[in-house]
Design a protein around this motif. Structure first.
Motif, PDB file in Angstrom:
ATOM      1  N   ARG A 128       2.291  -6.406  -3.413  1.00 28.56           N
ATOM      2  CA  ARG A 128       1.323  -6.886  -4.038  1.00 28.56           C
ATOM      3  C   ARG A 128       1.376  -6.449  -5.607  1.00 28.56           C
ATOM      4  O   ARG A 128       1.411  -7.227  -6.383  1.00 28.56           O
ATOM      5  CB  ARG A 128      -0.301  -6.320  -3.393  1.00 28.56           C
ATOM      6  N   VAL A 129       2.092  -5.325  -5.849  1.00 29.45           N
ATOM      7  CA  VAL A 129       2.361  -5.173  -7.110  1.00 29.45           C
ATOM      8  C   VAL A 129       3.404  -5.998  -7.900  1.00 29.45           C
ATOM      9  O   VAL A 129       3.323  -6.568  -8.847  1.00 29.45           O
ATOM     10  CB  VAL A 129       2.816  -3.426  -7.380  1.00 29.45           C
ATOM     11  N   ALA A 130       4.467  -6.191  -6.944  1.00 30.68           N
ATOM     12  CA  ALA A 130       5.385  -6.935  -7.188  1.00 30.68           C
ATOM     13  C   ALA A 130       5.210  -8.390  -7.400  1.00 30.68           C
ATOM     14  O   ALA A 130       5.675  -9.224  -8.495  1.00 30.68           O
ATOM     15  CB  ALA A 130       6.738  -7.211  -6.206  1.00 30.68           C
ATOM     16  N   GLN A 131       4.303  -8.797  -6.782  1.00 27.75           N
ATOM     17  CA  GLN A 131       3.382 -10.147  -6.898  1.00 27.75           C
ATOM     18  C   GLN A 131       2.563 -10.355  -8.037  1.00 27.75           C
ATOM     19  O   GLN A 131       2.165 -11.472  -8.436  1.00 27.75           O
ATOM     20  CB  GLN A 131       2.807 -10.535  -5.561  1.00 27.75           C
ATOM     21  N   GLY A 132       2.164  -9.210  -8.673  1.00 25.06           N
ATOM     22  CA  GLY A 132       1.424  -9.250 -10.040  1.00 25.06           C
ATOM     23  C   GLY A 132      -0.286  -9.301  -9.660  1.00 25.06           C
ATOM     24  O   GLY A 132      -1.141  -9.657 -10.117  1.00 25.06           O
ATOM     25  N   ARG A 133      -0.516  -9.076  -8.287  1.00 23.86           N
ATOM     26  CA  ARG A 133      -1.732  -9.073  -7.594  1.00 23.86           C
ATOM     27  C   ARG A 133      -2.503  -7.635  -7.934  1.00 23.86           C
ATOM     28  O   ARG A 133      -3.599  -7.327  -7.830  1.00 23.86           O
ATOM     29  CB  ARG A 133      -1.720  -9.470  -6.120  1.00 23.86           C
ATOM     30  N   LEU A 134      -1.801  -6.688  -7.992  1.00 27.40           N
ATOM     31  CA  LEU A 134      -2.448  -5.301  -8.203  1.00 27.40           C
ATOM     32  C   LEU A 134      -1.563  -4.626  -9.236  1.00 27.40           C
ATOM     33  O   LEU A 134      -0.419  -4.918  -9.371  1.00 27.40           O
ATOM     34  CB  LEU A 134      -2.495  -4.558  -6.923  1.00 27.40           C
ATOM     35  N   HIS A 135      -2.241  -3.216  -9.512  1.00 29.96           N
ATOM     36  CA  HIS A 135      -1.594  -2.340 -10.549  1.00 29.96           C
ATOM     37  C   HIS A 135      -1.421  -1.106  -9.948  1.00 29.96           C
ATOM     38  O   HIS A 135      -2.700  -0.835  -9.331  1.00 29.96           O
ATOM     39  CB  HIS A 135      -2.129  -2.358 -11.995  1.00 29.96           C
ATOM     40  N   SER A 136      -0.632  -0.236 -10.057  1.00 29.87           N
ATOM     41  CA  SER A 136      -0.313   1.081  -9.589  1.00 29.87           C
ATOM     42  C   SER A 136       0.050   2.007 -10.571  1.00 29.87           C
ATOM     43  O   SER A 136       1.100   1.835 -11.358  1.00 29.87           O
ATOM     44  CB  SER A 136       0.487   1.186  -8.185  1.00 29.87           C
ATOM     45  N   ALA A 137      -0.508   3.256 -10.659  1.00 22.67           N
ATOM     46  CA  ALA A 137      -0.250   4.183 -11.350  1.00 22.67           C
ATOM     47  C   ALA A 137       0.158   5.533 -10.512  1.00 22.67           C
ATOM     48  O   ALA A 137      -1.162   5.926  -9.932  1.00 22.67           O
ATOM     49  CB  ALA A 137      -1.161   4.391 -12.362  1.00 22.67           C
TER      50      ALA A 137
END
Length: 315
Positions: free
Chosen positions: A255-264
């Protein structure tokens, strides 16, 4: 059962067959890798148990008596039966269990089950494999009840009833809506109290870990809502802007790769969880368990080394 019957044993019968075939105690001793006195004692024990002479002794060796000839046929049958039984048991064990049930928590199952299934099916083609996904509490209950054989779990706090083989560790990340990308690639743990969080209820291991971390850095969690459903539900709530959550990066990488979520990545300190291969101490061991565990371990190792388990480090 009579004393005579109870005194007979397969080792003495095997020794008797060897002496009969060799027609010599000394030659039989060489074949058996034993000394002559030991072979003589075994024959004497048999003769005492049967209350009859089995051999005529002479300077040139030994010759079967009539009773010995009668016993020889039965002794050979016993030896054949034991050999067949041993071979059958070994063949059955080599095929693995008739059924093998493996459970895992959702993120682990999604990442590892396909590779583990492929490897186990290749190693034990006759075994019926069943995979089960569940949260930690029910998986531990299934393991204790014998409903599953092996579990892949984030290492629980209480391990008394478990045999544990730690496979890897991974860091937790703060997972936020993409509109929060200004938070950057890392996020200090001391600021967790500023973020509205979506986490499981207090009985869950992830919630316990988050509460413990908050205490260590001198803050209090800001709970937007509790979610005891799957990680998929928690991530959908985050996507919809209901708050942020804490998850291993493997759970959110797509989902991060798809731009649906951000992770830190949470830092100062880093939050780490270990993944372990577990079995129950109080349950019967399934056939070929060691080989099964090694196959699963190697599968997980291959996944991590290929980069297909993002954020994981082998132990």
């Amino acid at each position: 059962m009579s004393a005579m019957t109870s005194a007979l044993n397969s080792d003495d019968l095997a020794c008797f067959v060897c002496v009969a075939n060799a027609q010599s105690i000394s030659r039989a001793a060489l074949e058996l890798g034993a000394d002559q006195s030991t072979v003589s004692r075994q024959i004497a024990r048999l003769e005492t148990a049967l209350d009859t002479r089995l051999f005529h002794r002479s300077g040139r060796g030994v010759v079967l008596t009539e009773a010995g000839s009668t016993l020889l046929g039965y002794a050979r049958q016993v030896a054949t039966t034991l050999t067949e039984a041993r071979d059958a048991v070994r063949a059955s064990a080599a095929q693995g269990p008739a059924q093998l049930v493996i459970a895992a928590q959702p993120t682990i199952a999604n990442t590892a089950f396909a590779a583990i299934g492929t490897a186990l099916k290749a190693r034990f083609p006759a075994t019926k494999l069943r995979f089960v996904e569940g949260l930690a509490s029910p998986v531990l209950a299934w393991l204790a009840a014998g409903e599953i054989d092996v579990a892949l779990l984030y290492l629980p706090e209480q391990q008394g009833a478990l045999k544990v083989d730690v496979l890897l560790e991974e860091d937790l990340t703060l997972v936020t809506p993409t509109s929060w990308s200004h938070l950057g690639p890392t996020f200090p743990a001391r600021r967790l109290g500023e973020i509205p969080l979506i986490l499981p209820s207090t009985a869950n291991g992830l919630r316990v870990l988050a509460e413990s971390l908050a205490t260590r850095v001198g803050t209090t969690l800001n709970m937007a809502m509790e979610c005891d459903a799957s990680n998929t539900v928690a991530m959908r709530l985050v996507e919809d802007g209901c708050g942020a959550t804490l998850l291993p990066f493997a759970a959110v990488a797509d989902r991060v790769a798809q731009g649906r979520l951000h992770s830190a990545r949470v830092v100062d300190p880093v939050i780490t969880r270990q993944v372990a291969l577990t079995t129950a101490r109080n349950r019967a061991v399934v056939p070929e368990l060691w080989d099964i565990m090694q196959t699963v371990r190697q599968s997980v190792r291959s996944i991590v080394m290929s980069g297909a388990w993002p954020g994981a480090r082998l132990i």
